[in-house]
Design a protein around this motif. Structure first.
Motif, PDB file in Angstrom:
ATOM      1  N   THR A   1       0.959  -1.030  -0.146  1.00  0.00           N
ATOM      2  CA  THR A   1      -0.112   0.013  -0.129  1.00  0.00           C
ATOM      3  C   THR A   1       0.842   1.334  -0.047  1.00  0.00           C
ATOM      4  O   THR A   1       1.573   1.479   0.996  1.00  0.00           O
ATOM      5  CB  THR A   1      -0.655  -0.014   1.185  1.00  0.00           C
ATOM      6  OG1 THR A   1      -1.609  -0.989   1.095  1.00  0.00           O
ATOM      7  CG2 THR A   1      -1.814   1.169   1.179  1.00  0.00           C
TER       8      THR A   1
ATOM      9  N   LEU B   1       0.954   5.396  -0.111  1.00  0.00           N
ATOM     10  CA  LEU B   1       0.292   6.771   0.390  1.00  0.00           C
ATOM     11  C   LEU B   1       1.092   7.730   0.283  1.00  0.00           C
ATOM     12  O   LEU B   1       2.515   7.768   0.864  1.00  0.00           O
ATOM     13  CB  LEU B   1      -0.430   6.471   1.732  1.00  0.00           C
ATOM     14  CG  LEU B   1      -1.484   5.312   1.826  1.00  0.00           C
ATOM     15  CD1 LEU B   1      -1.819   5.649   3.252  1.00  0.00           C
ATOM     16  CD2 LEU B   1      -2.654   5.646   0.915  1.00  0.00           C
ATOM     17  N   ARG B   2       0.831   8.853  -0.474  1.00  0.00           N
ATOM     18  CA  ARG B   2       1.745  10.051  -0.740  1.00  0.00           C
ATOM     19  C   ARG B   2       1.116  11.290  -0.042  1.00  0.00           C
ATOM     20  O   ARG B   2      -0.272  11.566   0.043  1.00  0.00           O
ATOM     21  CB  ARG B   2       1.978  10.434  -2.072  1.00  0.00           C
ATOM     22  CG  ARG B   2       2.904   9.248  -2.770  1.00  0.00           C
ATOM     23  CD  ARG B   2       2.985   9.926  -4.359  1.00  0.00           C
ATOM     24  NE  ARG B   2       3.771   8.857  -5.070  1.00  0.00           N
ATOM     25  CZ  ARG B   2       4.866   8.801  -5.122  1.00  0.00           C
ATOM     26  NH1 ARG B   2       5.757   9.848  -4.415  1.00  0.00           N
ATOM     27  NH2 ARG B   2       5.507   7.778  -5.773  1.00  0.00           N
TER      28      ARG B   2
ATOM     29  N   ALA C   1      -0.122   1.339   6.707  1.00  0.00           N
ATOM     30  CA  ALA C   1       0.113   2.523   5.887  1.00  0.00           C
ATOM     31  C   ALA C   1      -0.741   3.775   6.218  1.00  0.00           C
ATOM     32  O   ALA C   1      -0.245   4.947   6.373  1.00  0.00           O
ATOM     33  CB  ALA C   1      -0.176   2.295   4.345  1.00  0.00           C
ATOM     34  N   ARG C   2      -1.769   3.426   6.495  1.00  0.00           N
ATOM     35  CA  ARG C   2      -2.774   4.578   6.840  1.00  0.00           C
ATOM     36  C   ARG C   2      -2.516   5.354   8.243  1.00  0.00           C
ATOM     37  O   ARG C   2      -2.390   6.499   8.209  1.00  0.00           O
ATOM     38  CB  ARG C   2      -4.147   4.222   7.102  1.00  0.00           C
ATOM     39  CG  ARG C   2      -5.041   3.746   5.816  1.00  0.00           C
ATOM     40  CD  ARG C   2      -6.350   3.343   6.032  1.00  0.00           C
ATOM     41  NE  ARG C   2      -6.878   2.370   6.865  1.00  0.00           N
ATOM     42  CZ  ARG C   2      -6.813   1.129   6.301  1.00  0.00           C
ATOM     43  NH1 ARG C   2      -6.656   0.724   5.230  1.00  0.00           N
ATOM     44  NH2 ARG C   2      -6.974   0.154   7.308  1.00  0.00           N
TER      45      ARG C   2
ATOM     46  N   ASP D   1       1.000   7.036   7.427  1.00  0.00           N
ATOM     47  CA  ASP D   1       0.773   8.186   6.771  1.00  0.00           C
ATOM     48  C   ASP D   1       0.352   9.820   7.753  1.00  0.00           C
ATOM     49  O   ASP D   1       0.890  10.602   7.403  1.00  0.00           O
ATOM     50  CB  ASP D   1      -0.242   8.172   5.665  1.00  0.00           C
ATOM     51  CG  ASP D   1      -0.708   9.205   4.952  1.00  0.00           C
ATOM     52  OD1 ASP D   1       0.165   9.736   4.182  1.00  0.00           O
ATOM     53  OD2 ASP D   1      -1.866   9.635   4.919  1.00  0.00           O
TER      54      ASP D   1
END
Length: 420
Positions: free
Chosen positions: A165, A167-168, A182-183, A186
């Motif tokens: 996953t 995320l930017r 990832a969440r 982030d």
């Protein structure tokens, strides 16, 4: 005379290699064939196959990468397609693979591992391409050589391990094996970059955070012995293991530790590591206590945690051993120490002592000046006006006034960086 013998052997080997190839150019390992020519033929085929894999990945070509897997192994094909997908999602450039050597022996079922030199770069984030030896798993079956995946030798870069996953944010990039990680990361990374850029006046701060799925996967990503980072929440390091002068420096997370922390503790970890990344701490030759203590000094200004919590392990050490009689050494920050958290808390309190005695600007000046490894005592006096003896005395006084250790669990973790 010796030259003639050598030429004869080379010609003989070339003839055998030629015989070891079928009419379509595939490698054929015939029963009874001697080991050396067979290995040479296998090497030639692997060199070509690894090159084709590198070309497919450089294009982000899922079908092209998957086509190099065994025809009857859809899982291998899916893994290779996922790696190509990662290349696109991460916007990797300078991707290449070059066969180096065979790692280990050929298994009875035809499986073996190739050591491969890999290069890759995160466009817009890495100052140059990473360059590391990694493992590519191969399968020799009859006259066919195929790729079954990555791993088994050298480092295991996260982008080669399977589906990710990605995320930017405006100044952050998070790649994780698990979507939930990832969440969470982030949000933590975005906050960490904002905090560090503001506190240290580094508006160009960028951050890459990699989250393997486990502590053992973190060890593999860093080519470390199993269990090396079992106590560590996160580590800031050159992603390819090269000297950290201009190497890409990323934060790599151990979810087995980080996920046990609450939001405040996890934020301290990410902000601490962001200080390391933003100031390229892995390249610093300053004392370990200053590198780690400064990062905590920045990170802990951004959260409201009671001193009883943030110095609990240090207070417990003092209760057992008394006040320290010397400044910390690099041995106090070894990753296998059982009281590692106490060492971090001690380093933080040293930096608080300097900031209180000489001012925050003096602490920052000491941190920057000592990075080149020059005489620390002279740097300390020049930037803060303190001698080491005076600093030790002030620090001991501060530690003697700490509240007694709380019986509750602390909210912060103990991040670390590998020795430069």
């Amino acid at each position: 005379m010796r030259l003639g013998v050598a030429l004869t052997l080379v010609l003989a080997a070339a003839i055998v290699v030629g015989l070891a190839r079928g009419g379509d150019g595939d490698v054929v390992i015939r029963p009874g064939e001697v080991a050396a020519p067979a290995a040479t033929a296998r090497t030639g085929a692997a060199t070509e196959l690894v090159s084709r894999l590198g070309e497919a990945l450089a294009r982000g070509d899922e079908r092209g990468a998957a086509a190099l897997a065994p025809a009857d192994d859809p899982r291998a094909a899916a893994r290779l397609a996922a790696v190509a997908r990662n290349v696109r999602a991460l916007r990797l450039t300078d991707v290449s693979l070059r066969f180096v050597d065979q790692s280990g022996s050929l298994a009875p079922d035809g499986r073996w591992t190739a050591t491969v030199e890999a290069t890759w770069r995160l466009a817009g984030l890495d100052p140059r391409a990473a360059d590391a030896e990694i493992g590519v798993r191969l399968l020799q079956r009859g006259g066919t050589l195929a790729v079954t995946g990555f791993g088994g030798a050298g480092r295991a870069p996260l982008w080669t391990t399977g589906p990710l996953t990605v995320l930017r944010g405006p100044r952050t990039l998070v790649l994780a094996q698990r979507p939930a990680d990832a969440r969470r990361l982030d949000a933590l990374a975005r906050t960490a970059v904002r905090q560090v850029a503001g506190r240290l006046d580094l508006p160009s701060t960028r951050l890459v955070v990699e989250a393997p799925g486990s502590g053992s996967a973190l060890d593999a990503a860093l080519a470390a012995e199993p269990g090396t980072y079992r106590q560590i929440a996160a580590v800031t390091a050159p992603v390819d293991g090269s000297p950290p002068g201009r190497a890409p420096i990323h934060v790599l997370v151990n979810p087995d530790v980080l996920n046990r922390l609450d939001r405040a503790g996890a934020q301290v970890v990410l902000t601490h590591e962001t200080v390391h990344a933003a100031t390229r701490a892995p390249a610093s030759r300053a004392p370990s206590w200053l590198i780690e203590g400064f990062a905590d000094w920045v990170a802990l200004q951004e959260v409201r945690l009671p001193l009883r919590t943030t110095t609990a392990r240090l207070a417990a050490r003092i209760a057992r051993e008394g006040l320290p009689r010397r400044l910390p050494t690099s041995a106090d920050f070894a990753v296998d120490r059982t009281d590692l958290e106490a060492s971090y808390e001690a380093a933080w309190q040293l930096c608080v002592t300097i900031a209180d005695a000489a001012g925050p600007d003096a602490l920052r000046a000491l941190y920057d000046r000592s990075a080149d490894g020059s005489a620390f005592a002279a740097d300390l006096r020049r930037t803060t006006g303190l001698t080491e003896a005076r600093l030790l005395a002030l620090w001991r006084t501060r530690l003697g006034e700490l509240p007694r250790a709380s019986t509750g669990s602390g909210a912060r973790s103990v991040p670390d960086r590998p020795a430069a």
